[in-house]
Design an enzyme around this catalytic site. Structure first.
Site, PDB file in Angstrom:
ATOM      1  N   ARG A 182       0.839  -1.206   0.000  1.00 37.00           N
ATOM      2  CA  ARG A 182       0.000   0.000   0.000  1.00 37.00           C
ATOM      3  C   ARG A 182       0.873   1.254   0.000  1.00 37.00           C
ATOM      4  O   ARG A 182       0.581   2.223  -0.700  1.00 37.00           O
ATOM      5  CB  ARG A 182      -0.936   0.020   1.210  1.00 37.00           C
ATOM      6  CG  ARG A 182      -2.115  -0.926   1.099  1.00 37.00           C
ATOM      7  CD  ARG A 182      -3.101  -0.708   2.222  1.00 37.00           C
ATOM      8  NE  ARG A 182      -3.804   0.564   2.077  1.00 37.00           N
ATOM      9  CZ  ARG A 182      -4.478   1.158   3.054  1.00 37.00           C
ATOM     10  NH1 ARG A 182      -4.526   0.610   4.268  1.00 37.00           N
ATOM     11  NH2 ARG A 182      -5.106   2.308   2.841  1.00 37.00           N
ATOM     12  N   CYS A 241      -1.027   6.751   8.912  1.00 35.97           N
ATOM     13  CA  CYS A 241      -1.389   5.471   8.309  1.00 35.97           C
ATOM     14  C   CYS A 241      -2.480   5.749   7.289  1.00 35.97           C
ATOM     15  O   CYS A 241      -2.432   6.758   6.597  1.00 35.97           O
ATOM     16  CB  CYS A 241      -1.840   4.478   9.386  1.00 35.97           C
ATOM     17  SG  CYS A 241      -3.189   5.102  10.430  1.00 35.97           S
TER      18      CYS A 241
END
Length: 281
Positions: A182, A241
């Site tokens: 990611r 995040c």
């Protein structure tokens, strides 16, 4: 007293009778929003109350402005903690299924409001409790209203505007808690834009844990984070995040390693990408 503290399943079992003890079940699943409440209803640690990430530990999403899990308004959060029976002198144990990501969000929110002692993460979470053969129950405890109060500490957060201004300076050390695919933008199962904030380092929160899902030792964690800090102060460190949740796991692990509590970018990637003028790597 250390800011980040762990408690083992056996240690918690020995303390269940303590009147000042409060246990919050923070189980949650990003792909199944009813999972936490359903799991809690099926079985939970005796005396635990359920704290849902969406309902209790996040604020209202404003499309195109906020990330997926914005911080709750402080007064709303204080009211939530009171409804969960918390007092400022409570001994609080937080758990989720095991990794601690959602429990760490609750830990950070408590620290943000000033509750920085007597708060523990159950090491290994609910899985460790069940693996130890310890009792569970289905009934929720009787409602109890606590007297929790607190004040948000603005020194623990940074917003997108301030972060944008620091990106090209040595004043910020960005760590991204998401998995490497990611971070690299190779896959993006949740957010509409892939990639990461320029200058960030990939520090997956899952690597704070051993193969059994327990936190690494303080020495191991310190060795891990010292590589990222490269002798720079944690005053310049910012954790983020996807939505400001798993970043709290890195902040907890940093404190376990003996570092002071660093800053969180609460909006994280899902907020960063709402403005196409912000750079993406």
């Amino acid at each position: 007293m250390p800011l980040a503290q762990l408690i083992s399943a056996d240690q918690l079992a020995a303390r269940l009778h303590e009147p000042a003890l409060r246990i919050l079940d923070c189980r949650y699943a990003l792909d199944d929003l009813d999972y936490g409440g359903r799991s809690y209803a099926d079985a939970h640690i005796p005396g635990a109350r359920h704290a849902d990430l969406e309902r209790d530990l996040s604020g209202k999403i404003v499309p195109g402005v906020t990330g997926r899990h914005p911080l709750p308004h402080p007064e709303d959060l204080i009211a939530t903690f009171r409804a969960l029976g918390l007092n400022n002198d409570s001994e609080i144990v937080l758990y989720d299924d095991g990794p601690g990501a959602f429990a760490a969000r609750a830990w950070w929110l408590l620290a943000w409001l000033g509750k920085r002692d007597g708060v523990y993460l159950l090491d290994g979470g609910y899985r460790a409790w069940c693996d130890a053969g310890l009792p569970v129950e289905q009934n929720a405890p009787s409602p109890t209203t606590g007297e929790f109060h607190g004040q948000p500490d603005d020194n623990l957060t940074i917003d997108a505007a301030a972060l944008s201004g620091e990106l090209e300076t040595p004043n910020v050390t960005l760590i991204d808690a998401r998995a490497l695919p990611r971070f690299l933008g190779e896959v993006e199962p949740i957010d509409p834009v892939a990639g990461h904030i320029p200058g960030a380092a990939c520090v997956p929160f899952t690597e704070n844990l051993d193969a059994d899902g327990h936190f690494l030792s303080a020495d191991q964690l310190r060795a891990r984070f010292s590589q990222q800090l490269a002798n720079r102060s944690t005053d310049a460190l910012v954790a983020y995040c996807g939505s400001g949740v798993t970043a709290c796991h890195n902040l907890f692990a940093l404190c376990l390693a003996g570092y002071p509590l660093a800053k969180l970018y609460p909006g994280s990637w899902s907020e960063w990408i709402t403005d196409p003028q912000r750079p993406v790597a």
